[in-house]
Design a protein around this motif. Structure first.
Motif, short mmCIF file in Angstrom:
data_model
loop_
_atom_site.label_atom_id
_atom_site.label_comp_id
_atom_site.label_asym_id
_atom_site.label_seq_id
_atom_site.Cartn_x
_atom_site.Cartn_y
_atom_site.Cartn_z
N MET A 1 0.84 -1.16 0.00
CA MET A 1 0.00 0.00 0.00
C MET A 1 0.89 1.23 0.00
O MET A 1 1.88 1.28 0.73
CB MET A 1 -0.87 0.03 1.25
N GLY A 2 0.52 2.18 -0.78
CA GLY A 2 1.27 3.43 -0.83
C GLY A 2 0.41 4.58 -0.34
O GLY A 2 -0.77 4.67 -0.67
N LEU A 3 1.00 5.42 0.47
CA LEU A 3 0.32 6.61 0.99
C LEU A 3 1.09 7.83 0.54
O LEU A 3 2.33 7.82 0.55
CB LEU A 3 0.28 6.58 2.52
N MET A 4 0.38 8.87 0.13
CA MET A 4 1.04 10.09 -0.29
C MET A 4 0.21 11.29 0.16
O MET A 4 -1.02 11.27 0.06
CB MET A 4 1.18 10.13 -1.81
N GLY A 5 0.89 12.32 0.65
CA GLY A 5 0.20 13.52 1.06
C GLY A 5 1.18 14.66 1.27
O GLY A 5 2.40 14.46 1.27
N TYR A 6 0.64 15.85 1.47
CA TYR A 6 1.47 17.04 1.63
C TYR A 6 1.75 17.36 3.10
O TYR A 6 2.61 18.16 3.41
CB TYR A 6 0.82 18.25 0.95
N MET A 8 3.11 15.88 6.44
CA MET A 8 3.87 14.73 6.90
C MET A 8 3.23 14.04 8.11
O MET A 8 3.17 12.81 8.17
CB MET A 8 5.29 15.13 7.24
N THR A 9 2.75 14.80 9.05
CA THR A 9 2.18 14.22 10.27
C THR A 9 0.95 13.38 9.95
O THR A 9 0.78 12.28 10.51
CB THR A 9 1.82 15.33 11.28
N VAL A 10 0.09 13.87 9.07
CA VAL A 10 -1.13 13.14 8.72
C VAL A 10 -0.78 11.83 8.01
O VAL A 10 -1.35 10.77 8.31
CB VAL A 10 -2.05 14.01 7.84
N VAL A 11 0.18 11.88 7.09
CA VAL A 11 0.60 10.68 6.37
C VAL A 11 1.21 9.66 7.34
O VAL A 11 0.90 8.47 7.29
CB VAL A 11 1.60 11.03 5.24
N GLU A 12 2.03 10.14 8.25
CA GLU A 12 2.68 9.25 9.22
C GLU A 12 1.65 8.62 10.16
O GLU A 12 1.71 7.42 10.45
CB GLU A 12 3.71 10.03 10.02
N HIS A 13 0.68 9.40 10.62
CA HIS A 13 -0.35 8.87 11.53
C HIS A 13 -1.22 7.83 10.83
O HIS A 13 -1.59 6.82 11.43
CB HIS A 13 -1.20 9.99 12.11
N LYS A 59 5.76 20.02 -0.57
CA LYS A 59 6.55 18.84 -0.23
C LYS A 59 5.63 17.63 -0.20
O LYS A 59 4.61 17.65 0.48
CB LYS A 59 7.24 19.01 1.12
N THR A 60 5.99 16.60 -0.96
CA THR A 60 5.20 15.38 -1.04
C THR A 60 5.86 14.31 -0.19
O THR A 60 7.01 13.97 -0.40
CB THR A 60 5.10 14.90 -2.50
N PRO A 87 -7.67 9.93 5.79
CA PRO A 87 -7.75 11.37 6.07
C PRO A 87 -7.81 12.19 4.79
O PRO A 87 -7.38 11.75 3.73
CB PRO A 87 -6.45 11.68 6.82
N GLU A 88 -8.34 13.39 4.92
CA GLU A 88 -8.35 14.32 3.79
C GLU A 88 -6.94 14.66 3.39
O GLU A 88 -6.08 14.86 4.24
CB GLU A 88 -9.09 15.62 4.16
N GLY A 89 -6.69 14.72 2.10
CA GLY A 89 -5.38 15.11 1.61
C GLY A 89 -4.39 13.97 1.51
O GLY A 89 -3.26 14.18 1.12
#
Length: 121
Positions: A1-6, A8-13, A59-60, A87-89
């Motif tokens: 699974m790949g996760l991507m977002g702008y 960092m904290t939301v992507v990590e959580h 930053k992606t 999450p959104e984003g």
């Protein structure tokens, strides 16, 4: 699974959430890692001008969670739970892990590659 977002904290959580969910469902997480952050500059040009200027720097942030031996009966429920809690984003993708995916986790080091080429000659 790949996760991507702008963000960092939301992507990590969200990555941690997926790991915890896998643990609760007794799914094996083979690997989880961060890919190098990519920076993109958004350039704008004034209406009456010819000079461009930097309007924003994006930053992606990417994370990969490798789940192995996912039961076919559990898969639709697992995916539905992940999508409901997305999450959104944050963009979410599912695909089979390849050698190219493994190599993408390492930053290119041209100076080291040049030295390696010199040694092998």
């Amino acid at each position: 699974m790949g996760l991507m977002g702008y963000h960092m904290t939301v992507v990590e959580h969200y990555s941690q959430y997926i790991n915890n969910l896998c643990n609760r469902l007794s799914l094996k997480v083979a690997d989880g890692y961060a890919l190098p952050t990519k920076t993109t500059e958004v350039m704008l040009m004034r209406e009456q001008g010819t000079k461009m200027y930097v309007d924003a720097v994006l930053k992606t942030h990417k994370r990969v969670v490798q789940v192995s031996s996912l039961n076919a009966a559990l898969c639709p429920v697992f995916m539905e739970v992940l999508l409901k809690h997305q999450p959104e984003g944050v963009q979410f993708s599912v695909k089979e892990h390849t050698e190219a995916d493994f190599q993408a986790r390492f930053k290119a080091r041209p100076e080291l590659e040049g030295l390696m080429a010199q040694i092998s000659q």
